[in-house]
Design a protein around this motif. Sequence first.
Motif, PDB file in Angstrom:
ATOM      1  N   HIS A   1       9.784   8.642   6.243  1.00 50.65           N
ATOM      2  CA  HIS A   1       9.615   8.689   5.473  1.00 50.65           C
ATOM      3  C   HIS A   1       9.609   8.184   4.240  1.00 50.65           C
ATOM      4  N   VAL A   2      10.492   7.000   4.052  1.00 50.58           N
ATOM      5  CA  VAL A   2      10.778   5.580   3.499  1.00 50.58           C
ATOM      6  C   VAL A   2       9.902   4.926   2.709  1.00 50.58           C
ATOM      7  N   ASN A   3       9.146   4.398   1.571  1.00 44.68           N
ATOM      8  CA  ASN A   3       9.114   3.843   1.237  1.00 44.68           C
ATOM      9  C   ASN A   3       9.104   2.406   0.626  1.00 44.68           C
TER      10      ASN A   3
ATOM     11  N   LEU B   1       0.794  -1.342   0.346  1.00 42.71           N
ATOM     12  CA  LEU B   1      -0.045  -0.045   0.083  1.00 42.71           C
ATOM     13  C   LEU B   1       1.141   1.710   0.405  1.00 42.71           C
ATOM     14  N   GLN B   2       1.022   1.765  -1.367  1.00 42.47           N
ATOM     15  CA  GLN B   2       2.462   2.695  -0.936  1.00 42.47           C
ATOM     16  C   GLN B   2       1.926   3.959  -1.158  1.00 42.47           C
ATOM     17  N   LYS B   3       0.490   3.991  -1.025  1.00 47.11           N
ATOM     18  CA  LYS B   3       0.188   5.773  -0.929  1.00 47.11           C
ATOM     19  C   LYS B   3       0.560   6.025   0.682  1.00 47.11           C
ATOM     20  N   SER B   4      -0.364   4.834   1.701  1.00 48.00           N
ATOM     21  CA  SER B   4      -0.412   5.314   3.048  1.00 48.00           C
ATOM     22  C   SER B   4       1.655   4.860   3.537  1.00 48.00           C
ATOM     23  N   ARG B   5       2.359   4.026   2.797  1.00 48.55           N
ATOM     24  CA  ARG B   5       3.642   3.794   2.955  1.00 48.55           C
ATOM     25  C   ARG B   5       3.007   2.472   4.169  1.00 48.55           C
ATOM     26  N   ARG B   6       2.242   1.033   3.819  1.00 46.94           N
ATOM     27  CA  ARG B   6       2.142   0.461   4.507  1.00 46.94           C
ATOM     28  C   ARG B   6       2.403  -1.265   3.826  1.00 46.94           C
ATOM     29  N   LEU B   7       2.469  -2.108   4.191  1.00 49.47           N
ATOM     30  CA  LEU B   7       3.226  -3.682   3.816  1.00 49.47           C
ATOM     31  C   LEU B   7       1.801  -4.602   4.473  1.00 49.47           C
ATOM     32  N   GLU B   8       0.998  -4.934   3.976  1.00 43.13           N
ATOM     33  CA  GLU B   8      -0.222  -5.778   4.783  1.00 43.13           C
ATOM     34  C   GLU B   8       0.099  -6.964   4.469  1.00 43.13           C
ATOM     35  N   VAL B   9       0.546  -7.966   5.131  1.00 44.68           N
ATOM     36  CA  VAL B   9       0.088  -9.672   4.927  1.00 44.68           C
ATOM     37  C   VAL B   9      -0.660 -10.580   5.412  1.00 44.68           C
TER      38      VAL B   9
ATOM     39  N   PHE C   1      -1.484 -14.513   6.937  1.00 45.11           N
ATOM     40  CA  PHE C   1      -1.282 -15.917   7.203  1.00 45.11           C
ATOM     41  C   PHE C   1      -2.102 -16.819   7.218  1.00 45.11           C
ATOM     42  N   ASP C   2      -1.851 -17.704   7.105  1.00 51.67           N
ATOM     43  CA  ASP C   2      -3.120 -18.962   6.912  1.00 51.67           C
ATOM     44  C   ASP C   2      -3.405 -19.193   8.285  1.00 51.67           C
ATOM     45  N   SER C   3      -2.819 -18.473   9.180  1.00 51.92           N
ATOM     46  CA  SER C   3      -3.713 -18.796  10.821  1.00 51.92           C
ATOM     47  C   SER C   3      -4.611 -17.626  10.603  1.00 51.92           C
ATOM     48  N   GLY C   4      -5.047 -16.926   9.831  1.00 53.17           N
ATOM     49  CA  GLY C   4      -6.460 -15.794   9.908  1.00 53.17           C
ATOM     50  C   GLY C   4      -5.196 -14.586  10.516  1.00 53.17           C
ATOM     51  N   GLU C   5      -4.320 -14.417  10.971  1.00 56.51           N
ATOM     52  CA  GLU C   5      -3.948 -13.399  11.076  1.00 56.51           C
ATOM     53  C   GLU C   5      -3.241 -12.737   9.833  1.00 56.51           C
ATOM     54  N   THR C   6      -3.428 -11.145   9.848  1.00 58.90           N
ATOM     55  CA  THR C   6      -3.097 -10.236   9.131  1.00 58.90           C
ATOM     56  C   THR C   6      -2.419  -8.991   9.267  1.00 58.90           C
ATOM     57  N   PHE C   7      -0.943  -8.276   9.464  1.00 53.67           N
ATOM     58  CA  PHE C   7      -0.813  -7.792   9.973  1.00 53.67           C
ATOM     59  C   PHE C   7      -0.077  -6.228   8.904  1.00 53.67           C
ATOM     60  N   ASP C   8      -0.303  -5.294   9.422  1.00 55.66           N
ATOM     61  CA  ASP C   8      -0.340  -3.937   8.765  1.00 55.66           C
ATOM     62  C   ASP C   8       1.059  -3.885   9.335  1.00 55.66           C
ATOM     63  N   LEU C   9       2.090  -3.589   8.237  1.00 63.70           N
ATOM     64  CA  LEU C   9       2.971  -2.814   8.380  1.00 63.70           C
ATOM     65  C   LEU C   9       4.262  -2.117   8.583  1.00 63.70           C
ATOM     66  N   PRO C  10       4.317  -0.820   8.512  1.00 61.75           N
ATOM     67  CA  PRO C  10       4.255  -0.039   8.405  1.00 61.75           C
ATOM     68  C   PRO C  10       5.928  -0.206   7.351  1.00 61.75           C
ATOM     69  N   CYS C  11       6.050   0.814   5.949  1.00 62.16           N
ATOM     70  CA  CYS C  11       7.437   0.303   5.892  1.00 62.16           C
ATOM     71  C   CYS C  11       8.574   0.707   6.574  1.00 62.16           C
ATOM     72  N   GLU C  12       8.723   2.029   7.379  1.00 62.99           N
ATOM     73  CA  GLU C  12       9.350   2.840   8.286  1.00 62.99           C
ATOM     74  C   GLU C  12      10.191   1.545   9.422  1.00 62.99           C
ATOM     75  N   TYR C  13       9.001   0.995  10.054  1.00 58.44           N
ATOM     76  CA  TYR C  13       8.551  -0.373  10.850  1.00 58.44           C
ATOM     77  C   TYR C  13      10.044  -1.545   9.917  1.00 58.44           C
ATOM     78  N   LEU C  14       9.660  -2.599   9.340  1.00 56.88           N
ATOM     79  CA  LEU C  14      10.194  -3.222   8.138  1.00 56.88           C
ATOM     80  C   LEU C  14      11.852  -2.039   7.715  1.00 56.88           C
ATOM     81  N   ARG C  15      12.250  -1.124   7.676  1.00 56.10           N
ATOM     82  CA  ARG C  15      13.087  -0.700   7.276  1.00 56.10           C
ATOM     83  C   ARG C  15      13.920  -0.727   8.187  1.00 56.10           C
ATOM     84  N   VAL C  16      13.806  -0.235   9.918  1.00 51.40           N
ATOM     85  CA  VAL C  16      14.542  -0.329  10.967  1.00 51.40           C
ATOM     86  C   VAL C  16      14.783  -1.508  11.383  1.00 51.40           C
TER      87      VAL C  16
END
Length: 127
Positions: A58-60, A10-18, A20-35
Amino acid sequence: MPQPTDIKLLQKSRRLEVSFDSGETFDLPCEYLRVYSQSAEVTGHAPGQEVLQVGKQHVNIDAITPVGQYGIKLHFDDGHDTGIYTWERLYELGRHYDDYWSDYLQRLQQAGHQHPDQPPTDLAELL
């Protein structure tokens, strides 16, 4: 170990939504993934050599490349594209987001940096 069923950038909001087959979905900010990249640039080459990542709010992500059947490589718009995000690592980052993010903000503060999303802790900063 849960396996991913869907990954959405989700580039506009700078997030990655993942999801899983466990039924869980995580909304992870790009900054968080980068650091929290597993690359040597961030983790160092040995314990104690970690490098605190500053100014990444502001990383994407420009692109995502599959890595075998076990993960992805994220290509950030600041030029960083080393480090593989395994399914296990993405799941861990999602499950522990609150704790890891809090730890990151604390380490930033201890190093003398203030994150824009972090409320001031010093009364002088409020004035």
